[in-house]
Design an enzyme around this catalytic site. Structure first.
Site, PDB file in Angstrom:
ATOM      1  N   HIS A 126       0.829  -1.197   0.000  1.00 25.60           N
ATOM      2  CA  HIS A 126       0.000   0.000   0.000  1.00 25.60           C
ATOM      3  C   HIS A 126       0.866   1.250   0.000  1.00 25.60           C
ATOM      4  CE1 HIS A 126      -3.558  -2.449   1.778  1.00 25.60           C
ATOM      5  NE2 HIS A 126      -3.464  -2.557   0.488  1.00 25.60           N
ATOM      6  N   LYS A 519     -13.690   4.652   6.887  1.00 20.53           N
ATOM      7  CA  LYS A 519     -13.982   5.727   5.930  1.00 20.53           C
ATOM      8  C   LYS A 519     -15.483   5.900   5.744  1.00 20.53           C
ATOM      9  CE  LYS A 519     -13.130   6.846   1.051  1.00 20.53           C
ATOM     10  NZ  LYS A 519     -14.189   6.173   0.298  1.00 20.53           N
TER      11      LYS A 519
END
Length: 851
Positions: A126, A519
Site C-alpha cells: 500500500h 472511511k
C-alpha cells in the site's frame, strides 16, 4: 550529533546562506509554539523565498527527519539490549509470558495452546512508504556507522574512522535524490520488501524460536529436540493484490514468486553452507548414522566426481560432507537443474533432519540442536517460497468475468486477466507447492455468490488441473460485516469447501477490513461494528465445530485500525484469537517494525506474547463480558458518533471542499506506488481508496479518520458510564488511547491554514468544533489533564517533532498555492511539484504512521 553533521553537510553543499535560512525557519517554528506572532513571521519568511530556495530548505528538513527517525530507532534498539541484560525477562517477552502462563495454567495446558499457535503477518504494498529505496539504503548505511560509533569495544582510531564515514554517508544522503523520477512498478515493490526478509526476518526468526524454546525449558535448550513450534508464517500481497491495480498481472504474480524463491534459496544455501563448513566433527568422535551413510553412498554412486571432491576436502567428516552437499543441492534448485534439485522444501527438511538425528545418535546433541536447528526452523518457516503469495481482487470483477465466460464468445481483457491469474496460481503451485499461493481474497464480499464465482472461474482457467484454492471473503462495509456470519454459513455448504472440511482441515479464514469501514462510518462506529462481527463469527465457528482465523486488514495509521499491535490483540472479542493471529503490515510500518533486527524481534515477541495470552484458557467468571455489560452504552455512542461523521462527509459540497483543502489530487499524482488512488478511474468519494483518504488528512495535520465523531459519541453518554467502560473494557480502552494519540498528532493551528483553502466557514467550523469536543471528552474520560499524559516518552517525541513538521507544512502550503495558481510556467510548476513532493516525504517521516 546527527543534526549537527547534517548542518555541516548543508553548509558545505548549499552554502552558509542556505544553512542560515534553514536555521531561521527552525527558530521561528519553535518560537511559534508559544506565540502566534512567530507563526506569521515563519509564513512570511517562506513566502519571501524563491521556489528553488524553498525546495532546498524542504530537503534539509526531510533529511533531518530521516536522521531523527534513525536516532530514535537506534536508541530503542540500545534500550532493548540494556533492559534485556537485567535479571528479569522483559515485560511482554516470550520468556515473561511463558513464565506467567505456566504458573497460572501449568506446563501441559501451555503446550496444548502452543500446538495450535500461529502468528501470520502479511506484507502489502500500500502506497504510504514515501521514501525511495535509494534513500532507505542511504539511511541504513548511516545507521551502520552509528552502530560502530556506539560500540565501546572499538579503539579510538576505529571510532574516528566511523565518525568520518558517518559524515560521508550523511553527505551521500543529502545528495541522493529524494524523489522518484519514474512511476513505481510492481516488481520494484516486491524487491523493496525482499530487503526486509534478507536483512532482518530470515535472521530474527530462529532467534525468536530459540527464545521460546529457552523459556519452555531453559536448562537444556540446544541439547534436546526443540519444544518451540515454528509458529511464524509470513504472507505477502506484494505482486498479488490486483484490486483496482491494473499493473498487477498474471505475469507479475508469477515473476514475484520467482523473485521470492530466489531470495529464500540463496539464504538457505548460505545458512546451510555456513553450518556445514563449521561442522568439523570427525567419524572417530561422532560416527555417522546408518541413514546418513546411505545418503552419502547414494551420492557416491550418482556423482562419483563430486563425492570424491567432498571426501578429499573433508576426509572422515561425514556430517560436514553431507551438509555441504545439501547446500550445493539448494544452489542447484535455485539454478533450475531438475535432475539434482530438491522437489520441495519437505525434501530439504528430510535431509537436514537426517543429519540432525545422526549427530544426536552420536552423542553430539549440542551440534544437533544448536545452529543446525536454526536452519531447520528457517526452512520450516520460509519453505522454498519465502512468504505465501496471496491474490486479491474485487468481487464485481469476478461476477463480470463469470457472466462473460458463461455467455461464450469473445472475452474482455479484464476477464482474460482473471483467468490468466488463476492459471498462474496453478503454475506456481505446480512448481512450489500449494502453500506457496493458495489464498484468494475477495474484497467487498457481499454474499456467497461472490465466493462461488471464483471457484467456478477456476474450473475454466486451466486445461489441466485447477489450482487448489482457499477463497477468503473480505467484509469491509458495515452492512457486509453484519451479514458476515450468514455468508460464512452459506460458504461452508459449497462443494470445494465441504471437501476440504471432510479431509480434516477444520480451519476457516475470514478477513475483516478496517480501512473502508472507518472511511464509511467513522472510527468509533467502525470499531464497534468490527468487534460485533468478530464476536458473531467466533460464536458461529464454535457452534459449527470449526477453528476460525480472523484476518485483520489493519493499516499503519490510526484511522485504518493502526496502533500498537500487541494491544490490538488484547482488544479482540473474547475467544476470537484462538491461537491464530493474522494481520496486514503495510507501507512505512514494514520498515518501522522490521527494518531493525532488535526492534523486529521485540515487535514479533510482543505480538506473539499477546496472542498466547489471548488464547490461554479463561477461568470461570460470573460477570458478563464487557461487550455485554456496556452494550447499551455502545449503542448510545455509536448512534451519535455516526450521525456526526455523516453530517460532515454527507454535507452538500463536501467532496469539492475536500479537494480544495487537502492535497488529495496532488497526492494522487505521486509516483510512490503502482496502484492508483481511486478504484475504477472514478472521481467520487466512494471511489477514493481509504489509504490516500487517510494519507491526505495526515498531511494536513488533522488525522481526521482517527478521531472524528468520537467527541459527539462520548458527549451522548454519562461520563461515569464511559469511565467505567474505559477502566474495564479493553476494546474501549484501546480505542480511546489510539484516538488520544491521533489527537496528539493533530495540530489545530496548522490545520486551519489548510481549511482556509476551502473558503467554507460552515464546514470548517463543524470540523473544528468536533475536534475541540473530542479532545475535551477524551481527556474527561481518561482523566488526563493533557493528551498522552501517561505516555511520557511518546508525548515528548511528538512535542520535539511538531515544530519541524510545522516548517514542512508551511513549505507544503507554499507549494500548493503555487501549483493551484493560474498560469504558472512549466518550469515553475515543475519546481513547485518537487517542493510539494519533498514536503510529503518530510511530513510522512515526521509523523511516522501516516497511512
Amino acid at each position: 550529533m546527527l543534526g549537527e553533521v547534517l548542518g555541516q553537510v548543508v553548509a558545505e553543499s548549499g552554502g552558509k546562506e542556505l544553512l542560515r535560512d534553514v536555521e531561521a525557519l527552525r527558530r521561528l517554528v519553535i518560537l511559534a509554539r508559544d506565540e502566534a506572532g512567530y507563526e506569521r513571521r515563519a509564513e512570511k519568511l517562506v513566502a519571501s523565498w524563491s521556489l528553488q530556495r524553498a525546495e532546498s530548505v524542504a530537503r534539509a528538513f526531510a533529511c533531518y527527519f530521516h536522521l531523527a527517525n534513525l536516532a530514535e530507532e537506534h536508541h530503542r534498539a540500545r534500550v532493548l539490549r540494556e533492559r534485556d541484560q537485567g535479571p528479569r525477562p522483559l515485560p511482554e517477552s516470550l520468556a515473561a509470558t511463558v513464565a506467567e502462563l505456566t504458573s497460572r495454567h501449568g506446563a501441559r495446558r501451555l503446550r496444548k495452546v502452543l500446538s495450535n499457535f500461529e502468528v501470520h503477518p502479511v506484507f502489502t504494498a500500500h502506497p504510504t512508504e514515501a521514501r525511495r529505496r535509494a534513500v532507505v539504503t542511504a539511511i541504513r548505511r548511516v545507521g551502520e556507522q552509528l552502530d560502530r560509533l556506539d560500540d565501546r569495544t572499538r579503539s579510538e582510531g576505529e571510532r574516528f574512522e566511523a565518525k568520518r564515514r558517518l559524515v560521508e554517508e550523511i553527505d551521500t544522503l543529502w545528495r541522493t535524490g529524494q524523489l522518484r523520477q519514474t512511476q513505481v512498478q510492481p516488481l520494484d515493490e516486491v524487491r523493496s520488501v525482499m530487503a526486509v526478509f534478507d536483512e532482518t526476518l530470515f535472521l530474527v526468526v530462529p532467534e525468536i524460536y530459540r527464545a521460546l524454546d529457552r523459556a519452555l525449558s531453559p536448562a537444556d535448550s540446544g541439547r534436546r529436540p526443540p519444544l518451540a513450534p515454528p509458529f511464524l508464517r509470513f504472507g505477502s500481497w506484494v505482486g498479488g493484490d490486483r484490486d483496482g491495480n491494473p499493473s498487477i498481472t498474471a505475469g507479475v504474480t508469477a515473476a514475484t514468486m520467482l523473485i521470492q524463491s530466489e531470495h529464500v534459496l540463496i539464504a538457505l544455501e548460505n545458512a546451510t553452507g555456513r553450518v556445514g563448513r563449521a561442522l568439523t566433527a570427525d567419524a572417530a568422535t561422532t560416527p555417522p548414522s546408518a541413514a546418513l551413510r546411505r545418503r552419502l553412498s547414494a551420492l557416491r554412486q550418482s556423482e562419483p566426481t563430486r563425492f570424491s571432491e567432498l571426501e578429499k576436502r573433508s576426509p572422515s567428516e561425514q556430517h560436514r560432507q553431507f551438509l555441504i552437499h545439501v547446500a550445493d543441492r539448494i544452489r542447484i534448485t535455485r539454478l533450475g537443474d531438475a535432475k539434482q534439485a530438491y522437489r520441495s522444501a519437505a525434501e530439504l527438511l528430510d535431509d537436514l533432519r537426517i543429519a540432525q538425528l545422526s549427530l544426536a545418535a552420536a552423542g553430539a546433541e549440542r551440534l544437533a540442536y544448536g545452529e543446525l536447528q536454526h536452519v531447520i526452523w528457517q526452512a520450516e518457516t520460509f519453505g522454498f517460497h519465502l512468504a505465501e503469495l496471496e491474490v486479491r481482487q474485487h468481487s464485481l470483477v469476478h461476477l463480470r468475468a463469470l457472466a462473460e465466460v458463461r455467455a461464450g464468445g469473445r472475452r474482455s481483457p479484464e476477464t482474460q486477466e482473471v483467468l490468466d491469474t488463476l492459471g498462474a496460481i496453478a503454475s506456481v503451485q505446480a512448481r512450489f507447492g500449494s502453500d506457496a499461493c493458495r489464498r484468494y481474497i475477495v474484497s467487498f464480499t457481499r454474499d456467497v455468490e461472490d465466493i462461488t464465482a471464483v471457484y467456478n472461474l477456476a474450473d475454466h482457467a486451466t486445461g489441466g488441473v485447477a489450482p487448489t484454492l482457499e477463497v477468503i471473503p473480505l467484509f469491509e462495509t458495515v452492512a457486509d460485516l453484519r451479514r458476515s456470519a450468514a455468508v460464512m454459513e452459506a460458504l461452508i455448504k459449497l462443494k470445494p469447501v465441504r471437501r476440504r472440511l471432510a479431509e480434516g482441515d477444520r480451519r476457516m479464514e475470514v478477513m475483516l477490513g478496517y480501512s473502508d469501514s472507518t472511511k464509511e462510518v467513522g472510527p468509533l462506529s467502525a470499531t464497534l461494528a468490527l468487534h460485533d462481527a468478530q464476536a458473531e463469527l467466533t460464536a458461529w465457528a464454535a457452534k459449527r465445530g470449526l477453528s476460525l482465523t480472523l484476518f485483520h486488514g489493519r493499516g499503519g495509521a490510526l484511522g485504518r485500525g493502526g496502533g500498537p499491535a500487541n494491544r490490538a490483540v488484547r482488544a479482540q472479542a473474547p475467544g476470537s484469537v484462538g491461537g491464530h493471529f493474522k494481520v496486514t503490515e503495510q507501507g512505512e510500518v514494514i520498515f518501522a517494525r522490521y527494518g531493525n533486527r532488535a526492534i523486529a524481534r521485540r515487535h514479533l515477541e510482543q505480538v506473539a506474547s499477546a496472542v498466547l495470552e489471548a488464547s490461554a484458557p479463561r477461568g470461570a467468571t460470573r460477570s458478563k463480558p464487557p461487550a455485554e455489560r456496556f452494550r447499551k452504552l455502545a449503542g448510545q455512542v455509536d448512534v451519535a458518533a455516526r450521525a456526526a461523521y455523516q453530517e460532515l462527509v454527507g454535507a452538500d459540497g463536501f467532496e469539492e471542499w475536500f479537494a480544495k483543502i487537502s492535497p488529495i489530487e496532488e497526492l494522487s499524482r505521486m509516483r510512490i506506488a503502482s496502484r492508483p488512488a481511486r478504484r475504477g478511474g472514478g472521481h467520487s468519494l466512494d471511489d477514493l481508496r481509504a489509504i490516500p483518504w487517510v494519507f491526505a488528512w495526515s498531511q494536513m495535520r488533522l488525522n481526521l479518520p482517527g478521531w472524528y465523531g468520537l467527541g459527539s459519541g462520548l458527549a451522548a453518554a454519562r461520563l461515569e458510564d464511559l469511565q467505567r467502560a474505559y477502566a474495564s473494557w479493553p476494546l474501549f480502552n484501546v480505542m480511546l488511547d489510539n484516538a488520544e494519540m491521533s489527537l496528539a498528532k493533530t495540530d489545530r493551528r496548522i490545520a486551519i491554514r489548510y481549511l482556509n483553502l476551502g473558503h467554507d466557514r460552515a464546514l470548517a467550523g463543524l470540523l473544528l468544533h468536533e475536534y475541540d469536543l473530542t479532545k475535551d471528552r477524551v481527556l474527561a474520560v481518561t482523566g488526563h489533564k493533557r493528551l498522552l499524559q501517561d505516555r511520557r516518552v511518546l508525548s515528548w517525541a511528538i512535542e520535539l517533532r511538531n515544530p519541524y513538521v510545522d516548517a514542512l507544512s508551511h513549505l507544503q502550503l507554499r507549494a500548493l498555492r503555487a501549483l493551484r495558481a493560474k498560469g504558472p510556467g512549466a518550469r515553475e510548476r515543475a519546481v513547485a511539484e518537487r517542493l510539494f513532493l519533498l514536503t510529503v516525504n518530510g511530513v510522512a517521516a515526521g509523523l511516522q504512521n501516516t497511512g
